[in-house]
Design a protein around this motif. Structure first.
Motif, PDB file in Angstrom:
ATOM      1  N   ILE A 170       5.727   0.623  -2.760  1.00 55.48           N
ATOM      2  CA  ILE A 170       6.001  -0.699  -3.323  1.00 55.48           C
ATOM      3  C   ILE A 170       4.915  -1.685  -2.880  1.00 55.48           C
ATOM      4  CG2 ILE A 170       7.528  -1.371  -1.411  1.00 55.48           C
ATOM      5  CD1 ILE A 170       9.220  -2.875  -3.540  1.00 55.48           C
ATOM      6  N   ILE A 171       4.389  -2.424  -3.836  1.00 55.68           N
ATOM      7  CA  ILE A 171       3.419  -3.483  -3.555  1.00 55.68           C
ATOM      8  C   ILE A 171       4.090  -4.819  -3.889  1.00 55.68           C
ATOM      9  CG2 ILE A 171       1.176  -4.478  -4.142  1.00 55.68           C
ATOM     10  CD1 ILE A 171       1.001  -1.868  -2.593  1.00 55.68           C
ATOM     11  N   VAL A 172       4.286  -5.621  -2.850  1.00 54.38           N
ATOM     12  CA  VAL A 172       4.971  -6.907  -3.006  1.00 54.38           C
ATOM     13  C   VAL A 172       3.920  -8.003  -3.199  1.00 54.38           C
ATOM     14  CG1 VAL A 172       6.706  -8.447  -2.033  1.00 54.38           C
ATOM     15  CG2 VAL A 172       6.732  -6.018  -1.435  1.00 54.38           C
ATOM     16  N   ILE A 173       4.213  -8.918  -4.101  1.00 55.95           N
ATOM     17  CA  ILE A 173       3.271  -9.996  -4.422  1.00 55.95           C
ATOM     18  C   ILE A 173       3.883 -11.346  -4.035  1.00 55.95           C
ATOM     19  CG2 ILE A 173       1.834 -11.052  -6.212  1.00 55.95           C
ATOM     20  CD1 ILE A 173       1.257  -8.086  -5.728  1.00 55.95           C
ATOM     21  N   ALA A 174       3.060 -12.185  -3.389  1.00 57.85           N
ATOM     22  CA  ALA A 174       3.459 -13.574  -3.106  1.00 57.85           C
ATOM     23  C   ALA A 174       2.392 -14.500  -3.673  1.00 57.85           C
ATOM     24  CB  ALA A 174       3.622 -13.790  -1.615  1.00 57.85           C
ATOM     25  N   LYS A 181       5.062 -17.870  -1.789  1.00 62.30           N
ATOM     26  CA  LYS A 181       6.388 -17.670  -2.361  1.00 62.30           C
ATOM     27  C   LYS A 181       6.472 -16.275  -2.986  1.00 62.30           C
ATOM     28  CE  LYS A 181       9.718 -19.689  -5.596  1.00 62.30           C
ATOM     29  NZ  LYS A 181       9.962 -20.715  -6.632  1.00 62.30           N
ATOM     30  N   TYR A 182       7.548 -15.587  -2.662  1.00 61.81           N
ATOM     31  CA  TYR A 182       7.791 -14.244  -3.210  1.00 61.81           C
ATOM     32  C   TYR A 182       7.802 -14.294  -4.736  1.00 61.81           C
ATOM     33  CZ  TYR A 182      10.595 -10.081  -4.435  1.00 61.81           C
ATOM     34  OH  TYR A 182      11.080  -8.922  -4.989  1.00 61.81           O
ATOM     35  N   ALA A 183       6.955 -13.398  -5.374  1.00 65.99           N
ATOM     36  CA  ALA A 183       6.800 -13.473  -6.831  1.00 65.99           C
ATOM     37  C   ALA A 183       7.154 -12.169  -7.545  1.00 65.99           C
ATOM     38  CB  ALA A 183       5.369 -13.868  -7.179  1.00 65.99           C
ATOM     39  N   GLY A 184       7.474 -11.120  -6.798  1.00 67.68           N
ATOM     40  CA  GLY A 184       7.837  -9.865  -7.454  1.00 67.68           C
ATOM     41  C   GLY A 184       7.177  -8.665  -6.795  1.00 67.68           C
ATOM     42  N   TYR A 185       7.262  -7.529  -7.475  1.00 70.33           N
ATOM     43  CA  TYR A 185       6.708  -6.307  -6.872  1.00 70.33           C
ATOM     44  C   TYR A 185       6.357  -5.273  -7.946  1.00 70.33           C
ATOM     45  CZ  TYR A 185      11.523  -4.618  -7.513  1.00 70.33           C
ATOM     46  OH  TYR A 185      12.732  -4.269  -8.036  1.00 70.33           O
ATOM     47  N   PHE A 186       5.525  -4.300  -7.525  1.00 67.64           N
ATOM     48  CA  PHE A 186       5.155  -3.149  -8.354  1.00 67.64           C
ATOM     49  C   PHE A 186       5.732  -1.895  -7.692  1.00 67.64           C
ATOM     50  CE2 PHE A 186       2.034  -6.286  -9.380  1.00 67.64           C
ATOM     51  CZ  PHE A 186       1.575  -6.015 -10.660  1.00 67.64           C
ATOM     52  N   LEU A 187       6.413  -1.047  -8.460  1.00 73.28           N
ATOM     53  CA  LEU A 187       6.832   0.269  -7.964  1.00 73.28           C
ATOM     54  C   LEU A 187       5.797   1.288  -8.434  1.00 73.28           C
ATOM     55  CD1 LEU A 187      10.702   0.462  -8.499  1.00 73.28           C
ATOM     56  CD2 LEU A 187       9.440   0.075  -6.383  1.00 73.28           C
ATOM     57  N   ILE A 188       5.236   2.011  -7.468  1.00 73.73           N
ATOM     58  CA  ILE A 188       4.141   2.934  -7.776  1.00 73.73           C
ATOM     59  C   ILE A 188       4.481   4.318  -7.220  1.00 73.73           C
ATOM     60  CG2 ILE A 188       1.681   3.398  -7.434  1.00 73.73           C
ATOM     61  CD1 ILE A 188       1.321   0.368  -7.099  1.00 73.73           C
TER      62      ILE A 188
END
Length: 656
Positions: free
Chosen positions: A462-466, A470-477
């Protein structure tokens, strides 16, 4: 310089076999074969002459007695028979003495055979030197054949290539082709230089580089390497590397250098031979002279004969030739299986490995990531993908590549500045003026950014993006496990080797992979320094450890392990430079193969040591007691050396 030094050391131990230089070869194969045939015959000519003269002399002595074949005439005949095989050895003995290397095999044979003449044993004096010389030729041929087999196995580079010039094609020496020129490769031809495929696709046999003959399909723009064989249609390749700098050239150079790096057993035998040889010379003198102090009816000629037998037996050739050749055979067998070993010492290490510690990505998994799902929070998915992929353009991590592939160019023409890579966490930077964080959950914790904790339980990377703190979402890889990974772990367990997996990926992903592959222990969420700590803990248990990874990012762990094994030898020159062992085709099962080859090599080396010492010890005792003749002595020296060499080279014929 190191190679020359080792050749000198071989001479100091008294073994002439290693003087033959197996690396000299002609580029013209036909010319090479005819030259080798001629040189082989020439090596046997002195022995043939001596053999014919000896047979005639024995016939005149025993079957066709002639009055003229007596006295000085008889002695002169045997001397003439002795000279073709004896003179080169005597000459070498004098040259060794002149260099300060007194106790050599040449001196031992010279003293023994001249001594036989001195006590009237002319036929035996000639015969011993004759069989010794024949044995030396066979030993040289055995060594040469073993080394040439490895040379031919590795040096798959064609001498010429077809170069496209305008609308025409010309044949050109590969060494003269420049970077940027275009090569035409017909079906069945080998590629001479590394390059970039210009045709739409090509099916290639990569056995010269990987040890696997399974076709590998390359697409336009992909790298193709020297030694690969085109299987289908005519293709074009743009040269990207000079002939001498090709991947295959580097592999060939590395294997040649590996033979100069000696294992502890080899070094011990060399030191032992330097001490052993003078000791047996003085023991032979003692056998000849000491009995006169306490033996009744002491006959000098009888005890001298025993001493001469003792000298012939004592030659250390079987040890100083067959043992290095055993390791050379191991290196060759490994190369044949697509495993590059950087020195015979690593074969010894692999034979004793108790724990294999593995990185996950690229070692047990393919390292080819695909985005499975994107979840955006309080921001559009397009913006999330755009910001994340723009930041990942500054990374070489496979996860970043997966995100960029998913973005399909959305990151183009976007300003990316102030990029900082935080080891074991992810990336930080500014994209279009916005502060972007992209990484694992540890990165969010580091910057005190709250996120949905449930995402930690997913068995995906999982790659989490801020965005702007501020937490903005994530990528499941997802990454795919290699086809042979399960078999690799199973094979290691069969030989009682413990398996441990270390990864910077989250524990849920690591646990899922470990469970599927049946790995003994698995640790996730590790920074590079944490991996070092785990290996150090294993080292404290006095275990022999091999670490398998990329050889570059995990450099501290590679240095700490007893053997550093790199996956992906075809992908990185740096990998070849860093690791002790390189697995060229990325197959985890090759880890087991490397251990198996190490064990077999060690077994053969120990067999040769036992054979040489055992037979020599028996015949030494028999010779000193007057129960063995020169013929038994010849077998103990030349015969055992040949048997040991044949035992050593058979590892190259074995299937692993």
């Amino acid at each position: 310089m190191e190679e020359k030094t080792n050749q000198k050391n071989d001479r100091q131990t008294g073994c002439s076999c290693t003087e033959n230089n197996p690396e000299n070869h002609s580029d013209d194969n036909d010319h090479k074969n005819s030259t080798e045939s001629k040189s082989t015959f020439q090596m046997f000519v002195p022995a043939i002459i001596s053999f014919v003269l000896l047979l005639i002399a024995i016939g005149l002595d025993n079957y066709f007695t002639q009055s003229w074949f007596t006295g000085w005439t008889r002695i002169a005949w045997y001397i003439v028979a002795y000279i073709p095989v004896g003179f080169p050895v005597i000459k070498e003995a004098f040259e060794s003495i002149r260099k300060g290397e007194i106790f050599s095999e040449f001196l031992l044979m010279g003293i023994a055979t001249i001594g036989a003449f001195a006590i009237g044993e002319y036929p035996e004096g000639v015969a011993v030197m004759l069989f010794y010389s024949v044995g030396e030729v066979f030993q040289m041929l055995a060594v040469q054949r073993a080394k040439n087999n490895i040379k031919l196995l590795l040096d798959q580079r064609p001498d010429t290539a077809t170069v496209i010039q305008g609308e025409n094609t010309i044949s050109k020496k590969a060494s003269e082709i420049n970077i940027g020129e275009i090569i035409q490769l017909r079906p069945g031809e080998k590629l001479a230089l590394d390059g970039k495929l210009l045709s739409d696709s090509a099916s290639l046999n990569t056995a010269a580089l990987t040890g696997e003959s399974k076709p590998d399909t390359k697409q336009k723009g992909e790298t193709v390497l020297a030694g690969m064989i085109n299987l289908n249609t005519v293709v074009q390749v743009e040269v990207t590397t000079a002939y001498s700098d090709s991947k295959l050239s580097k592999i060939l150079e590395m294997v040649q250098e590996a033979t100069a790096k000696k294992a502890p057993t080899e070094l011990f035998i060399r030191k032992f031979a330097k001490i052993y040889t003078p000791i047996v010379v003085f023991l032979a003198i003692g056998i000849c002279l000491i009995p006169m102090l306490f033996v009744e009816n002491y006959i000098f000629a009888d005890w001298l004969y025993r001493a001469l037998i003792f000298l012939v037996i004592s030659c250390p050739c079987a040890l100083v030739i067959s043992i290095p050749l055993g390791y050379f055979g191991g290196i060759g067998a490994a190369s044949k299986n697509g495993i590059l070993v950087k020195g015979s010492s690593f074969l010894d290490i692999m034979a004793n490995i108790q724990v294999v510690v593995m990185d996950k990505t690229g070692t047990l998994t393919k390292g080819v990531f695909k985005v499975q799902k994107v979840v955006a929070v309080d921001v559009s998915e397009d913006d999330l993908v755009k910001y994340a992929s723009a930041l990942e353009t500054k990374s070489t991590h496979p996860v970043g590549t997966a995100i960029m592939e998913y973005a399909k160019g959305a990151e183009k023409n976007i300003s990316v500045t102030d990029v900082e890579e935080i080891a074991g966490h992810g990336l930080k930077g500014k994209v279009d003026g916005n502060e972007i964080l992209a990484g694992n959950v540890k990165l969010m914790k580091k910057f005190n950014i709250s996120y949905n904790a449930e995402i930690e339980n997913t068995p995906f990377t999982i790659i989490v993006i801020a965005i702007n703190q501020k937490y903005a979402g994530y990528f499941l890889i997802a990454d795919e496990i290699k086809e042979d990974a399960k078999q690799a772990i199973k094979s290691l367990h069969k030989i009682n080797v413990k398996t441990v997996m270390l990864s910077g990926d989250k524990q849920a992903v690591v646990d899922a992979v470990a469970k599927e592959l049946n790995i003994d222990q698995a640790y996730g969420d590790l920074l590079p320094e944490n991996k070092v700590q785990k290996v150090e803990a294993l080292k404290k248990e006095h275990l022999h450890i091999a670490f398998v990874g990329d050889g570059v990012n995990d450099a501290p762990v590679v240095a700490l392990a007893d053997a550093g094994i790199a996956m992906g030898g075809l992908g990185s020159d740096a990998t070849i430079e860093t690791a002790d062992i390189v697995i060229q085709n990325d197959q985890p099962t090759k880890i087991f193969t490397a251990i198996n080859i190490g064990k077999k090599t060690k077994q053969i080396v120990y067999q040769n040591i036992g054979l040489a010492f055992g037979v020599k010890a028996i015949v030494l005792v028999l010779g000193a007691g007057g129960l063995a003749t020169m013929w038994e002595a010849v077998f103990a020296d030349v015969g055992v050396a040949l048997l040991a060499i044949l035992n050593a080279v058979r590892i190259q014929q074995r299937k692993f």
